[in-house]
Design a protein around this motif. Structure first.
Motif, PDB file in Angstrom:
ATOM      1  N   LEU A  53       2.240 -11.352 -11.581  1.00 59.22           N
ATOM      2  CA  LEU A  53       1.767 -10.309 -10.667  1.00 59.22           C
ATOM      3  C   LEU A  53       2.971  -9.667  -9.995  1.00 59.22           C
ATOM      4  O   LEU A  53       3.891 -10.365  -9.549  1.00 59.22           O
ATOM      5  CB  LEU A  53       0.847 -10.894  -9.603  1.00 59.22           C
ATOM      6  CG  LEU A  53      -0.462 -11.525 -10.064  1.00 59.22           C
ATOM      7  CD1 LEU A  53      -1.262 -11.985  -8.850  1.00 59.22           C
ATOM      8  CD2 LEU A  53      -1.264 -10.549 -10.902  1.00 59.22           C
ATOM      9  N   GLY A  54       2.960  -8.335  -9.908  1.00 56.67           N
ATOM     10  CA  GLY A  54       3.992  -7.622  -9.172  1.00 56.67           C
ATOM     11  C   GLY A  54       3.419  -7.063  -7.887  1.00 56.67           C
ATOM     12  O   GLY A  54       2.315  -6.506  -7.879  1.00 56.67           O
ATOM     13  N   PHE A  55       4.146  -7.228  -6.781  1.00 53.85           N
ATOM     14  CA  PHE A  55       3.687  -6.752  -5.475  1.00 53.85           C
ATOM     15  C   PHE A  55       4.620  -5.654  -4.981  1.00 53.85           C
ATOM     16  O   PHE A  55       5.854  -5.788  -5.064  1.00 53.85           O
ATOM     17  CB  PHE A  55       3.678  -7.893  -4.456  1.00 53.85           C
ATOM     18  CG  PHE A  55       2.597  -8.902  -4.693  1.00 53.85           C
ATOM     19  CD1 PHE A  55       1.401  -8.854  -4.000  1.00 53.85           C
ATOM     20  CD2 PHE A  55       2.780  -9.909  -5.635  1.00 53.85           C
ATOM     21  CE1 PHE A  55       0.409  -9.803  -4.226  1.00 53.85           C
ATOM     22  CE2 PHE A  55       1.803 -10.860  -5.865  1.00 53.85           C
ATOM     23  CZ  PHE A  55       0.604 -10.802  -5.166  1.00 53.85           C
ATOM     24  N   VAL A  56       4.027  -4.579  -4.471  1.00 57.87           N
ATOM     25  CA  VAL A  56       4.782  -3.495  -3.843  1.00 57.87           C
ATOM     26  C   VAL A  56       4.367  -3.449  -2.382  1.00 57.87           C
ATOM     27  O   VAL A  56       3.204  -3.138  -2.065  1.00 57.87           O
ATOM     28  CB  VAL A  56       4.508  -2.131  -4.516  1.00 57.87           C
ATOM     29  CG1 VAL A  56       5.345  -1.037  -3.856  1.00 57.87           C
ATOM     30  CG2 VAL A  56       4.797  -2.200  -6.009  1.00 57.87           C
ATOM     31  N   ASP A  57       5.305  -3.761  -1.512  1.00 57.81           N
ATOM     32  CA  ASP A  57       5.029  -3.768  -0.076  1.00 57.81           C
ATOM     33  C   ASP A  57       5.508  -2.445   0.513  1.00 57.81           C
ATOM     34  O   ASP A  57       6.656  -2.042   0.312  1.00 57.81           O
ATOM     35  CB  ASP A  57       5.761  -4.944   0.581  1.00 57.81           C
ATOM     36  CG  ASP A  57       5.417  -5.087   2.054  1.00 57.81           C
ATOM     37  OD1 ASP A  57       4.312  -4.676   2.445  1.00 57.81           O
ATOM     38  OD2 ASP A  57       6.264  -5.597   2.803  1.00 57.81           O
ATOM     39  N   VAL A  58       4.611  -1.748   1.229  1.00 62.71           N
ATOM     40  CA  VAL A  58       4.939  -0.410   1.723  1.00 62.71           C
ATOM     41  C   VAL A  58       5.039  -0.416   3.244  1.00 62.71           C
ATOM     42  O   VAL A  58       4.431  -1.258   3.918  1.00 62.71           O
ATOM     43  CB  VAL A  58       3.877   0.622   1.281  1.00 62.71           C
ATOM     44  CG1 VAL A  58       3.691   0.594  -0.226  1.00 62.71           C
ATOM     45  CG2 VAL A  58       2.546   0.394   1.995  1.00 62.71           C
TER      46      VAL A  58
END
Length: 635
Positions: A53-58
């Motif tokens: 899983l790849g997570f993009v934190d904004v």
């Protein structure tokens, strides 16, 4: 699966990602010192063999929405983070609006900081969030109360994410490769590295790509997919590409790294746009806006195509006129914010990345855009085919829609279609349009024969302008070839006529032509005698010779190049070949070089080149005369 966070500042997005992955996504010293996220952060979590899983934190601050939009581009699944003590806040609502405009429908709500409030408040905040989600793509999304510090509720949320990843439909892997760049940096000993989400296709080490819209060619040295070295990267993954032949300053956030065929820098986009229902007024024609597409951020204006404004909550067709080049394809999602970049006002998706600047509001153009609004590729192509009287370019569709070979073949095989192969690529016509074009050619020829029975017929360029003026030269040449092969028309040199039409000379005139005029013209093909010189040589009245040459020109036996100069078709063909050769070697057929090549005087050389311009064989650009491969004379 790529998972993106969203939500108001200080609601615990970064802490939640850290609890799920063990990774600190606040990498900048200022972020760590201030305890707030300023830029995009990334983390990965292995959930099985080969499954990551790849997570993009904004960031959640209102002044950093442009960074949030860049992070939301290309994600598969969203975690909307809401603090239980605050409940939905301004950036919660704006982030939710952005997600909805981007068409995101898969996600969940993480109700954080549940340790700070009593259970009743947790229930109340959950109800507030569910009410907020109504009417959006995330309506009905599950709500998970969590404490990111203690770990309470994290395990059920993680299990849900793992299940969602298993159920996620595979992204389309065909078509050309595109990666939306959100970071670029240099690594000692390796060179330039870019990271981003792969939007389409696949990439492998050794591939040669372009950075768009700048157009820099690059070679892929290495690929990291989902945080680890990989033999390839594919659609739906976060990838890092080590690029050769590129300085890091030549690429930045907002660029695309893509297959060369998909390099389509543009400053105009035709878009189907939805204005937020909460807007205080309609979106008016020529409104200045900030445009966010992928990770790119540009300014421009909105040209409303149907009417003068789009009401709040309504959808309409617009053309975005941007202030800088952008790389985009059909189907790409975008967000518009107001001139001050403080408020999201609308969002939509690209219909045409290379639209016309003129005629953009014509009914036929609006009907075509409505057809292109069909989501299904085949349905959109079929609808557009029914409207495109001049044909659809299969090559253009393949590039604009990033079709794989199977999709292109399916469109080419649509029932009721007609395919015409041209030097510029295949054109597709609805059979009714194809028949109409042929009928126009026949009707134009019939009318011309009735009005000018003493002429063989028009040349091909004149016929195109009269019968099918909107048709490209190469396409019209192909149409005539098909009609000639079927016996519907006859081509005599550059002239076209109906099969039963002919112009004949009287016996005395025919004899004068065959034994007198023709030998004299052929004796000096590039510098034939003038009319008065022919009359003198043949001891004939000059007016009689002039009238006969005019009839011969109408029959296609000679070309009237200048007022007093007639050339044989063979001479014109040889002169045309010389002009084409000069164009290919020197870039243009210029008067001095053409004069030297054919051995005539400068005045006659200029007259010949101007004749080629006049009949559409060449095009004058400044003082140059350029012959193009789509010229009808060369067909």
């Amino acid at each position: 699966m790529i998972i993106g966070t969203a939500g108001h500042i200080d609601h615990g997005k970064t802490a939640l990602v850290r609890a799920l992955t063990g990774v600190e996504t606040d990498r900048l010293p200022e972020e760590q010192a201030r305890g707030i996220t300023l830029d995009l952060g990334f983390a990965y979590q292995e959930i099985g063999p080969g499954e990551v899983l790849g997570f993009v934190d904004v960031p959640g601050h209102e002044r950093l929405v442009h960074n949030m939009v860049a992070g939301a581009a290309g994600i598969d699944y969203v975690i909307l983070v809401v603090a239980a003590d605050d409940g939905p806040m301004p950036q919660t609502r704006e982030h939710l609006e952005i997600l909805d405009l981007l068409g995101l429908e898969l996600g969940l709500v993480a109700l954080t900081k549940i340790d700070r409030v009593p259970p009743a408040r947790v229930s109340q905040a959950a109800a507030e969030v569910r009410a907020l989600l109504q009417g959006t793509g995330l309506a009905g999304a599950p709500v998970f109360p969590v404490n990111s510090l203690s770990g309470d509720g994290i395990e059920p949320l993680a299990r849900h994410l793992h299940g969602a990843a298993a159920d996620l439909p595979a992204r389309r892997g065909g078509g050309g490769f595109r990666l939306a760049v959100d970071r670029s940096f240099s690594i000692a000993g390796a060179g330039t590295v870019v990271t981003g989400i792969v939007l389409d296709g696949r990439v492998r080490p050794g591939d040669r790509l372009l950075v768009s819209p700048a157009g820099h060619p690059v070679r892929v040295r290495g690929v990291h997919a989902q945080g680890r070295p990989a033999p390839e990267g594919r659609a739906g993954q976060r990838c890092a590409l080590n690029l050769a032949d590129l300085h890091r300053d030549a690429v930045g956030r907002g660029a695309l790294v893509l297959a060369p065929a998909l390099h389509l820098p543009t400053r105009r986009l035709d878009v189907r746009l939805r204005v937020l229902a909460a807007e205080p007024g309609p979106l008016k024609h020529w409104t200045p806006v900030h445009c966010h597409l992928g990770a790119a951020h540009l300014t421009g204006r909105v040209a409303v195509l149907d009417g003068e404004a789009i009401a709040p909550g309504a959808t309409g067709l617009v053309q975005l006129v941007l202030d800088a080049d952008l790389a985009a394809l059909r189907g790409d999602r975008l967000i518009l914010r107001d001139q001050s970049a403080r408020r999201t006002i609308a969002g939509g998706w690209v219909l045409d990345p290379e639209p016309p600047a003129r005629g953009r509001r014509r009914p036929a153009r609006l009907a075509l855009l409505a057809a292109l609004s069909e989501r299904d590729t085949l349905s959109a192509a079929a609808a557009a085919l029914d409207l495109a009287e001049q044909g659809l370019s299969l090559e253009r569709l393949t590039r604009h829609w990033n079709l794989d070979p199977g999709q292109a073949a399916a469109i080419a095989a649509l029932p009721g279609g007609e395919r015409l192969d041209t030097p510029a690529g295949p054109l597709l016509f609805a059979r009714t349009h194809w028949q109409t074009l042929q009928q126009r050619v026949l009707a134009t020829l019939a009318q011309g024969h009735a009005e000018h029975p003493d002429q063989l017929g028009p040349d091909r360029e004149r016929l195109r302008r009269g019968a099918c003026p909107a048709m490209e030269r190469a396409a019209f040449a192909g149409l005539l070839e098909r009609m000639a092969a079927a016996g519907a028309v006859v081509r005599s040199g550059p002239w076209v006529h109906l099969p039963g039409h002919a112009v004949r000379l009287a016996p005395t005139d025919a004899a004068l032509w065959q034994t007198g005029i023709r030998p004299l013209l052929e004796a000096q093909p590039f510098q034939p005698p003038r009319v008065r010189d022919l009359a003198r040589a043949l001891a004939q009245d000059e007016a009689l010779i002039r009238q006969l040459l005019q009839r011969l020109a109408a029959m296609g036996e000679v070309h009237r190049v200048a007022h007093d100069h007639y050339f044989t078709p063979a001479a014109v063909a040889d002169l045309g070949a010389i002009a084409l050769r000069l164009t290919e070697t020197d870039g243009a057929a210029r008067a001095a070089a053409f004069r030297d090549a054919v051995g005539t005087g400068r005045k006659l050389a200029i007259q010949i080149l101007e004749f080629f311009d006049r009949i559409g064989y060449s095009r004058r650009i400044g003082d140059d005369h350029r012959v193009f491969r789509d010229s009808l004379l060369t067909r």
